[in-house]
Design a protein around this motif. Structure first.
Motif, PDB file in Angstrom:
ATOM      1  N   ILE A   1     -19.008 -17.042  25.874  1.00  0.00           N
ATOM      2  CA  ILE A   1     -20.065 -16.078  25.552  1.00  0.00           C
ATOM      3  C   ILE A   1     -20.889 -16.617  24.394  1.00  0.00           C
ATOM      4  CG2 ILE A   1     -20.571 -13.753  24.714  1.00  0.00           C
ATOM      5  CD1 ILE A   1     -18.031 -12.813  26.064  1.00  0.00           C
ATOM      6  N   GLY A   2     -22.209 -16.641  24.568  1.00  0.00           N
ATOM      7  CA  GLY A   2     -23.111 -17.048  23.509  1.00  0.00           C
ATOM      8  C   GLY A   2     -23.960 -15.871  23.051  1.00  0.00           C
ATOM      9  N   LEU A   3     -24.053 -15.677  21.756  1.00  0.00           N
ATOM     10  CA  LEU A   3     -24.865 -14.604  21.178  1.00  0.00           C
ATOM     11  C   LEU A   3     -25.947 -15.232  20.307  1.00  0.00           C
ATOM     12  CD1 LEU A   3     -22.042 -12.123  20.086  1.00  0.00           C
ATOM     13  CD2 LEU A   3     -23.365 -12.091  22.199  1.00  0.00           C
ATOM     14  N   CYS A   4     -27.186 -14.766  20.486  1.00  0.00           N
ATOM     15  CA  CYS A   4     -28.335 -15.285  19.742  1.00  0.00           C
ATOM     16  C   CYS A   4     -28.872 -14.195  18.815  1.00  0.00           C
ATOM     17  CB  CYS A   4     -29.441 -15.733  20.696  1.00  0.00           C
ATOM     18  SG  CYS A   4     -28.944 -17.032  21.846  1.00  0.00           S
ATOM     19  N   PHE A   5     -28.995 -14.521  17.544  1.00  0.00           N
ATOM     20  CA  PHE A   5     -29.458 -13.566  16.543  1.00  0.00           C
ATOM     21  C   PHE A   5     -30.619 -14.152  15.742  1.00  0.00           C
ATOM     22  CE2 PHE A   5     -24.802 -13.028  16.866  1.00  0.00           C
ATOM     23  CZ  PHE A   5     -24.691 -11.689  17.189  1.00  0.00           C
ATOM     24  N   VAL A   6     -31.417 -13.268  15.167  1.00  0.00           N
ATOM     25  CA  VAL A   6     -32.386 -13.653  14.150  1.00  0.00           C
ATOM     26  C   VAL A   6     -32.651 -12.423  13.283  1.00  0.00           C
ATOM     27  CG1 VAL A   6     -34.468 -13.052  15.459  1.00  0.00           C
ATOM     28  CG2 VAL A   6     -34.574 -14.846  13.728  1.00  0.00           C
ATOM     29  N   GLU A   7     -32.792 -12.639  11.991  1.00  0.00           N
ATOM     30  CA  GLU A   7     -33.178 -11.527  11.115  1.00  0.00           C
ATOM     31  C   GLU A   7     -34.685 -11.336  11.265  1.00  0.00           C
ATOM     32  OE1 GLU A   7     -33.887  -8.553   9.327  1.00  0.00           O
ATOM     33  OE2 GLU A   7     -31.736  -9.066   9.224  1.00  0.00           O
ATOM     34  N   PRO A   8     -35.114 -10.196  11.844  1.00  0.00           N
ATOM     35  CA  PRO A   8     -36.528 -10.011  12.134  1.00  0.00           C
ATOM     36  C   PRO A   8     -37.365  -9.547  10.950  1.00  0.00           C
ATOM     37  CG  PRO A   8     -35.291  -8.128  12.936  1.00  0.00           C
ATOM     38  CD  PRO A   8     -34.286  -9.109  12.394  1.00  0.00           C
ATOM     39  N   ASP A   9     -36.721  -9.043   9.927  1.00  0.00           N
ATOM     40  CA  ASP A   9     -37.447  -8.478   8.787  1.00  0.00           C
ATOM     41  C   ASP A   9     -37.221  -9.311   7.523  1.00  0.00           C
ATOM     42  OD1 ASP A   9     -38.295  -6.283  10.365  1.00  0.00           O
ATOM     43  OD2 ASP A   9     -36.353  -5.301  10.046  1.00  0.00           O
TER      44      ASP A   9
END
Length: 241
Positions: free
Chosen positions: A164-172
């Motif tokens: 399982i791969g999870l992709c994140f980014v802090e948008p703020d």
């Protein structure tokens, strides 16, 4: 260009232009003219046929025709009702369109969870400012959309082993400690106190991978538990091992 989607589902075609009006046609069928919005964008909702689709955009400026042409190969699929060995699922979380990454893998459009398929529960789709700089990835467009306040992501898979791969980014542009959340996979803690602003900063892609064994008919349930602020998710991949 490559896209995939469920048979009979609609797709969007976006055109960016600095001319007063643009007309679009697909496979020789005119779809009419539109005027660009404030960011010079025009969008048509279309049905793509299985296979190659020939898309032409035209504008007339001072009596001169300006045109652009692209071929989009569309792979029509039935709704995903299950997974078998060898299958891979890539989801462009928070987005209503597909995305083809730099390795030619197709990330399908997101959807609410449906029994026997995949999808999110909770939250609302979000989009970063298109001028935001996304770093640490070759697939910037994947990280422009996200599901804000997501509670779970579920995929009804048969028993087996999966990556399982999870992709994140802090948008703020926030300080460390303002958005913190945990991630559980099938009720087992996978990530504790994830603070994207602290570990990477704003606009930096963060990817995590996990190996999971599915038994019986439980499938995969990924839970996002807020500690402070709202959990976010930008992309999900599931590979059969």
């Amino acid at each position: 260009l490559f896209r995939s989607g469920r048979q009979g589902s609609s797709s969007t075609i976006d055109v960016y232009a600095n001319v007063p009006k643009v007309s679009l046609s697909i496979n020789g069928t005119p779809l009419g003219s539109k005027t660009p919005d404030e960011i010079k964008k025009l969008t048509w909702t279309v049905l793509l046929r299985d296979g190659d689709n020939y898309i032409d955009a035209k504008a007339i400026v001072n009596g001169k025709t300006i045109a652009d042409h692209v071929v989009v190969h569309f792979a029509a699929t039935d709704a995903i009702t299950g997974f078998s060995p060898g299958n891979t699922l890539y989801v462009n979380v928070g987005a209503g369109t597909q995305y083809t990454d730099h390795e030619k893998d197709i990330w399908v459009d997101d959807q609410p969870y449906q029994k026997g398929s995949y999808g999110y529960t909770g939250g609302t789709p979000g989009m970063l400012n298109i001028k935001s700089l996304i770093t640490n990835t070759d697939d910037t467009p994947l990280f422009y959309t996200y599901q804000n306040g997501i509670k779970q992501y579920r995929a009804d898979m048969p028993q087996g082993n999966y990556e399982i791969g999870l992709c994140f980014v802090e948008p703020d542009r926030i300080k460390a400690g303002e958005r913190v959340f945990n991630v559980d996979i099938n009720q087992s803690r996978a990530i504790s106190n994830l603070d994207l602003a602290a570990v990477a900063g704003s606009g930096v892609a963060v990817k995590k991978k996990f190996i999971v064994k599915v038994t019986g008919d439980r499938g995969i349930t990924i839970s996002f538990i807020p500690v402070k602020g709202s959990p976010v998710l930008s992309g999900l991949s599931i590979n059969t091992l």
